[in-house]
Design a protein around this motif. Sequence first.
Motif, PDB file in Angstrom:
ATOM      1  N   ALA A 298      43.919  47.597 -24.895  1.00  0.00           N
ATOM      2  CA  ALA A 298      43.584  48.549 -23.836  1.00  0.00           C
ATOM      3  C   ALA A 298      42.075  48.515 -23.630  1.00  0.00           C
ATOM      4  O   ALA A 298      41.312  48.238 -24.554  1.00  0.00           O
ATOM      5  N   ASN A 299      41.669  48.822 -22.425  1.00  0.00           N
ATOM      6  CA  ASN A 299      40.254  48.897 -22.085  1.00  0.00           C
ATOM      7  C   ASN A 299      39.576  49.991 -22.914  1.00  0.00           C
ATOM      8  O   ASN A 299      40.166  51.050 -23.154  1.00  0.00           O
ATOM      9  N   TRP A 300      38.330  49.754 -23.294  1.00  0.00           N
ATOM     10  CA  TRP A 300      37.620  50.713 -24.167  1.00  0.00           C
ATOM     11  C   TRP A 300      37.517  52.103 -23.557  1.00  0.00           C
ATOM     12  O   TRP A 300      37.498  53.107 -24.267  1.00  0.00           O
ATOM     13  N   LYS A 301      37.480  52.199 -22.239  1.00  0.00           N
ATOM     14  CA  LYS A 301      37.328  53.520 -21.606  1.00  0.00           C
ATOM     15  C   LYS A 301      38.609  54.339 -21.704  1.00  0.00           C
ATOM     16  O   LYS A 301      38.562  55.572 -21.674  1.00  0.00           O
ATOM     17  N   LEU A 302      39.748  53.648 -21.816  1.00  0.00           N
ATOM     18  CA  LEU A 302      40.996  54.397 -22.009  1.00  0.00           C
ATOM     19  C   LEU A 302      40.966  55.125 -23.344  1.00  0.00           C
ATOM     20  O   LEU A 302      41.544  56.205 -23.488  1.00  0.00           O
ATOM     21  N   TYR A 303      40.281  54.556 -24.325  1.00  0.00           N
ATOM     22  CA  TYR A 303      40.174  55.254 -25.604  1.00  0.00           C
ATOM     23  C   TYR A 303      39.297  56.495 -25.459  1.00  0.00           C
ATOM     24  O   TYR A 303      39.606  57.558 -25.996  1.00  0.00           O
ATOM     25  N   PHE A 304      38.212  56.366 -24.703  1.00  0.00           N
ATOM     26  CA  PHE A 304      37.369  57.551 -24.497  1.00  0.00           C
ATOM     27  C   PHE A 304      38.098  58.635 -23.712  1.00  0.00           C
ATOM     28  O   PHE A 304      37.989  59.821 -24.006  1.00  0.00           O
ATOM     29  N   GLU A 305      38.861  58.232 -22.703  1.00  0.00           N
ATOM     30  CA  GLU A 305      39.671  59.228 -21.989  1.00  0.00           C
ATOM     31  C   GLU A 305      40.579  59.957 -22.975  1.00  0.00           C
ATOM     32  O   GLU A 305      40.768  61.165 -22.904  1.00  0.00           O
ATOM     33  N   ASN A 306      41.152  59.191 -23.899  1.00  0.00           N
ATOM     34  CA  ASN A 306      42.113  59.749 -24.846  1.00  0.00           C
ATOM     35  C   ASN A 306      41.466  60.748 -25.789  1.00  0.00           C
ATOM     36  O   ASN A 306      41.955  61.881 -25.951  1.00  0.00           O
ATOM     37  N   ILE A 307      40.343  60.367 -26.401  1.00  0.00           N
ATOM     38  CA  ILE A 307      39.801  61.258 -27.427  1.00  0.00           C
ATOM     39  C   ILE A 307      39.058  62.453 -26.815  1.00  0.00           C
ATOM     40  O   ILE A 307      38.779  63.421 -27.502  1.00  0.00           O
ATOM     41  N   LYS A 308      38.784  62.386 -25.517  1.00  0.00           N
ATOM     42  CA  LYS A 308      38.144  63.515 -24.851  1.00  0.00           C
ATOM     43  C   LYS A 308      39.159  64.470 -24.232  1.00  0.00           C
ATOM     44  O   LYS A 308      38.791  65.417 -23.556  1.00  0.00           O
ATOM     45  N   ASP A 309      40.418  64.213 -24.475  1.00  0.00           N
ATOM     46  CA  ASP A 309      41.482  64.905 -23.754  1.00  0.00           C
ATOM     47  C   ASP A 309      42.324  65.731 -24.718  1.00  0.00           C
ATOM     48  O   ASP A 309      43.224  65.191 -25.360  1.00  0.00           O
ATOM     49  N   PRO A 310      42.020  67.012 -24.866  1.00  0.00           N
ATOM     50  CA  PRO A 310      42.814  67.825 -25.781  1.00  0.00           C
ATOM     51  C   PRO A 310      44.195  68.196 -25.225  1.00  0.00           C
ATOM     52  O   PRO A 310      45.067  68.631 -25.969  1.00  0.00           O
ATOM     53  N   TYR A 311      44.368  67.983 -23.918  1.00  0.00           N
ATOM     54  CA  TYR A 311      45.659  68.282 -23.263  1.00  0.00           C
ATOM     55  C   TYR A 311      46.784  67.477 -23.919  1.00  0.00           C
ATOM     56  O   TYR A 311      47.860  68.004 -24.215  1.00  0.00           O
ATOM     57  N   HIS A 312      46.527  66.184 -24.174  1.00  0.00           N
ATOM     58  CA  HIS A 312      47.590  65.336 -24.715  1.00  0.00           C
ATOM     59  C   HIS A 312      47.898  65.647 -26.176  1.00  0.00           C
ATOM     60  O   HIS A 312      49.001  65.402 -26.634  1.00  0.00           O
ATOM     61  N   ALA A 313      46.864  66.146 -26.880  1.00  0.00           N
ATOM     62  CA  ALA A 313      46.954  66.133 -28.346  1.00  0.00           C
ATOM     63  C   ALA A 313      48.108  66.986 -28.870  1.00  0.00           C
ATOM     64  O   ALA A 313      48.785  66.619 -29.822  1.00  0.00           O
TER      65      ALA A 313
END
Lengths: 437, 160
Positions: free
Chosen positions: A206-221
Amino acid sequence: MQDSDYIFREHDLDRFRWPDADYAHTPYRVFKDSAIYEREMEKVFRGPTWGYLALEAELPEAGSFKSVMLGNTPVVVSREEDGSFSAFVNRCAHRGATVVREEFGKADTHACIYHQWCYSSAGDLVGVPYRRGVSGKGGYPKDFKPAQHGLRKLHVESYKGLIFGSLQNEPGTLMAYLGPHIKEHLDRILVKPLKVLGYHRQRISANWKLYFENIKDPYHAGLLHMFAATFGTYRSTQEGYTLVSDGGGHSIVYSVMGTDDHDSVSEHYKDVKDKYQTDFQLNDGTLLQWTPDFDDGIGNLIISVFPNLVVQQILNTLATRQVRPLGPDGMELVWTFFGFEDDDDTLTDDRLRQLNLVGPAGYISMEDGEAIRLVQQAIQGETDATSFIQMGGLGPIVDADHVVTEVCTRGFWKQYAQTMEFAPREEGAPVPEKAHD
Amino acid sequence: MTSPIDGDLYQRVQDLYQNYGHAIDVDDLEAWPEFFTADARYCVIPRENHDRGLPAALIDCRGRPMLLDRVVALRTANIYNIHFDRHLVSPAVITGRDGDVLESRVNFTVMQTDQSGVTRLFAAGVSYDRIRVEEQRLRFLDRRLVLDTYGVPELLATPL
């Protein structure tokens, strides 16, 4: 259609503009376009940013070094005799070979294997074979000055045991770059000398920015990580906070354990019943045995610093995660786990046992690799579409006193777009001339 | 050099390894904890940590209850790439014996196949094991799988 409707589909990247000023839509092409990737390496990773390199604790002695990647630039970071830290681009000034071949080590000097050009740990050229020729023949011209042929050096600054580097010519201070929120939360957890416990690495398609989207997103957690929801290490119903830096690119998400109750959890998780299973009991409860390091009840803290650092405190686990892009379609994630030098055996053992929760095999983190891989897989053929990022609403990108928000993700895109010169054009500003093809 | 065990016992060791891998490959995860003693340790550690004396592991189950929890979590809680595994385990080298406990070493590879039928090397490494010889069956007292492939492809869900 107006020109602006298509500006994020523009092939000329000098004309590319983000679709909206709220950063509520991300063009999928930024995750797969190789020209955008090359521009990121230049404008983000070699641009006006400070990248995380290593922990000071990984470099215990003078001459200790570590090889890392800052974007696609190979970098070696070292401890000097005076206790300071230095970093250079790991590419010989002569013909471009990798100078330091080891991931870790200790050395006073580094000699390139190709022609034995020899550098100090700080990257200065200290030796060149046959500089004056052999038996009066050959050699370099008389005006050859070794001082002009050192390795490219990075600016290096540390804070609380984290070493950062910048390839920009005149970066501002690290502290100005990090800002008060990041400082406050690094101060909270990095209270003593650190002891490295080891590494996890994973390579995600996956693109590196998808990881940043993920860890900045408490909605999914609280929704993706059912293990976390069930056992309360993280739930959307807990008291939690979302903090975002002025530039948008750094953020902090944390939640406080034990601040929700069964009734409120049942109510809010009733639409996602399979995510909160009250009859799921661990056979061995010691996995979640938590002896808090700090007295504020924070059980889950994720600090992220644009463009390549995550710092975590999840129960007793402490780690940095370094994001290393591997082209538009892949990334390496390097987790460095640590405790404190004065931890006793019991506390070290607690930290090690809880590693079952985190990393590429972790109960509350293995899903992230899968989720972002699924995005990368699904956007491959897409040139026009965008994502939709509006949980928590639109408007100013500012702190929130809850975790049901994607505001940090919008903040990331704001700093990204501004750094890449992709920010939406002001109303009425001229469209740049189209470049000649 | 003579082997510390006779041919019959060696065959039982070989069967243990082959049956262990097969149970995982046919998705009989529930059988997996049964290959271990109640107090067993199962540890998957990156080779870079093992070689440098760093203790951090990828998976570290201490006792059969923690192995059971791994299975329950994979079945009910965790979401991971849809795949199947194929274990390829080398012949065992018996490196020592202390009463009814054998010390053994095997090399392993695990191939992983996705839903398109594309197979990739997922894991390679060596496992340093201790095996308790019981009347009915052999069980692992300790498995320390040292992972050469510590740049984990995507994620590590099902056991090695």
